[in-house]
Design an enzyme around this catalytic site. Structure first.
Site, PDB file in Angstrom:
ATOM      1  N   PRO B  88       3.089  -4.077   5.037  1.00 53.98           N
ATOM      2  CA  PRO B  88       2.761  -5.340   5.699  1.00 53.98           C
ATOM      3  C   PRO B  88       3.691  -6.466   5.232  1.00 53.98           C
ATOM      4  O   PRO B  88       4.309  -6.364   4.182  1.00 53.98           O
ATOM      5  CB  PRO B  88       1.325  -5.618   5.243  1.00 53.98           C
ATOM      6  CG  PRO B  88       0.811  -4.310   4.777  1.00 53.98           C
ATOM      7  CD  PRO B  88       1.974  -3.552   4.256  1.00 53.98           C
ATOM      8  N   VAL B  89       3.733  -7.491   5.973  1.00 55.30           N
ATOM      9  CA  VAL B  89       4.521  -8.705   5.735  1.00 55.30           C
ATOM     10  C   VAL B  89       6.015  -8.434   5.909  1.00 55.30           C
ATOM     11  O   VAL B  89       6.686  -9.072   6.722  1.00 55.30           O
ATOM     12  CB  VAL B  89       4.251  -9.360   4.358  1.00 55.30           C
ATOM     13  CG1 VAL B  89       4.959 -10.703   4.276  1.00 55.30           C
ATOM     14  CG2 VAL B  89       2.771  -9.525   4.116  1.00 55.30           C
ATOM     15  N   CYS B  90       6.556  -7.452   5.133  1.00 57.10           N
ATOM     16  CA  CYS B  90       7.998  -7.149   5.231  1.00 57.10           C
ATOM     17  C   CYS B  90       8.373  -6.847   6.668  1.00 57.10           C
ATOM     18  O   CYS B  90       9.421  -7.268   7.159  1.00 57.10           O
ATOM     19  CB  CYS B  90       8.363  -5.905   4.436  1.00 57.10           C
ATOM     20  SG  CYS B  90       7.760  -5.903   2.779  1.00 57.10           S
ATOM     21  N   SER B  91       7.514  -6.077   7.321  1.00 57.63           N
ATOM     22  CA  SER B  91       7.825  -5.627   8.674  1.00 57.63           C
ATOM     23  C   SER B  91       7.815  -6.783   9.653  1.00 57.63           C
ATOM     24  O   SER B  91       8.344  -6.675  10.750  1.00 57.63           O
ATOM     25  CB  SER B  91       6.812  -4.554   9.095  1.00 57.63           C
ATOM     26  OG  SER B  91       6.859  -3.486   8.163  1.00 57.63           O
TER      27      SER B  91
END
Lengths: 190, 198
Positions: B88-91
């Site tokens: 999550p978040v990075c993507s």
């Protein structure tokens, strides 16, 4: 031991209710959860929504019969791809005298700041208001949906009532508008 | 009494994970591994603002290698470390940078994205993001060496969510080791770049 069991029961109930309230997107027939959106800085967007001034507004205050909310993000590839379709939807509504002023669009930028939405708006020439939700507060109240997610509400006396709630974009703005018109129960004028 | 304390602690941990759906885009569908809420930061910086940035060379997903010092005297460099692919978040971070190349160009800067994943993983992951204009570099082997040099390698072998800005002279001008659970706002990068000038 009895106290411990009671504690477990209460905790399970609390957790279940939290999951139930936080995890579900609004369903057709329900009232939209209460949310405060930032009043747009741009005068034309305030005029479009029928707002005068202030810091925040509720969807119920929008001068329209129907409001379509797009939960989106500048960081979401599908929302970027969907932007031209949304612009086309806006043009179809505004270009139709029978619909202009009756159906309004608002984007809600989940996790996005006002600056990020300004960048997105300029990049894709978005003609309708985008409201920041930098702390995901609104996103949480809408069940932490993936993006883009569309919610159609009809403005009623009791509040904005959901008639459309669906994940994913649309390929044909005209077909989407027809579906919104049909599901909303709007009657043609003129 | 101990059992009650342990139970309450568990309850807090469970509840803290309720509101944690920050990987949003439908582009990744169900392929994002939910890691839950993580310790905001989990490393000790080994560089500081004003230091000369340690040089490195890493393989790029697009082929070839990128060396930090190749930009010296030519471009400011923004390094975006993100923890790991398919999380999550990075993507939902780099796809945003994909549409703002002009903000970097305008400030005479390049962006380098780095994770500790291997090239095939990064290839598959970044393909889901659309076309990225900036190099995506693999700090996979020796595992996390570059992240470790900067002091942004976490104890579980992933990288921090960190932004470093290095000026044309090779000096570190900005460091933000961000809460891993949150995405840094774009304006924080742009504001720092605008301060650098030529």
């Amino acid at each position: 031991m009895k106290k411990f069991v009671q504690c477990v029961v209460v905790a399970v109930a609390v957790i279940s209710s939290l999951y139930a309230s936080a995890a579900q997107p609004p369903a057709a027939g329900e009232l939209l959860p209460e949310m405060k959106l930032a009043v747009p800085v741009e005068r034309e967007h305030r005029a479009y929504l029928g707002l005068s001034s202030g810091d925040s507004f509720e969807v119920q205050q929008v001068k329209a019969d129907v409001v379509i909310l797009e939960v989106m993000s500048m960081y979401c590839p599908f929302c970027q791809k969907e932007a031209p379709n949304l612009n086309e939807l806006y043009r179809l509504i505004e270009g139709n005298p029978k619909l202009k002023g009756r159906i309004k669009l608002i984007g809600i930028g989940a996790g996005n700041s006002a600056y990020e939405l300004k960048v997105f708006r300029e990049r894709y020439q978005v003609p309708f208001p985008l409201a920041p939700d930098g702390d995901y507060h609104i996103h949480l109240s809408l069940g932490e949906v993936r993006t883009p997610y569309f919610i159609g509400v009809r403005i009623e006396k009791g509040g904005p009532r959901v008639f459309y709630s669906k994940l994913g974009g649309f390929e044909d703005a005209g077909a989407f508008l027809e579906e919104i018109f049909r599901l909303s129960g709007l009657k043609e004028k003129g | 009494m101990k059992i009650y304390k342990a139970f309450l602690l568990s309850l807090v941990v469970i509840l803290s994970g309720v509101a944690n759906g920050y990987c949003l885009s439908e582009a990744f569908k169900g392929n994002i591994y939910q890691v839950g809420k993580l310790k905001p930061t989990d490393s000790v910086l080994r560089v500081k603002v004003g230091d000369r940035a340690p040089d490195f060379t890493l393989p790029a997903v697009s082929g070839g290698e990128v060396t930090l010092s190749q930009y010296r005297g030519k471009k400011h460099v923004v390094i975006s470390f993100v923890p790991a692919a398919w999380t999550p978040v990075c993507s939902d971070q780099w796809p945003g940078y994909a549409i703002v190349r002009d903000l970097f160009d305008k400030n005479d800067a390049v962006l380098l994205g780095i994770t500790v994943d291997n090239i095939p993983t990064l290839f598959a992951w970044t393909n889901q993001m659309g076309k990225l204009w900036f190099p995506v570099l693999s700090d996979f082997w020796p595992h996390g060496r570059v992240a470790g040099t900067f002091g942004v390698l976490r104890s579980d072998g992933t990288a921090e969510r960190a932004i470093l800005i290095i000026d044309k002279a090779g000096t570190i001008r900005y460091i933000d080791v961000h809460d891993i659970n949150r995405r840094p706002f774009l304006e924080s990068i742009v504001e720092e770049l605008e301060k650098l000038g030529d």
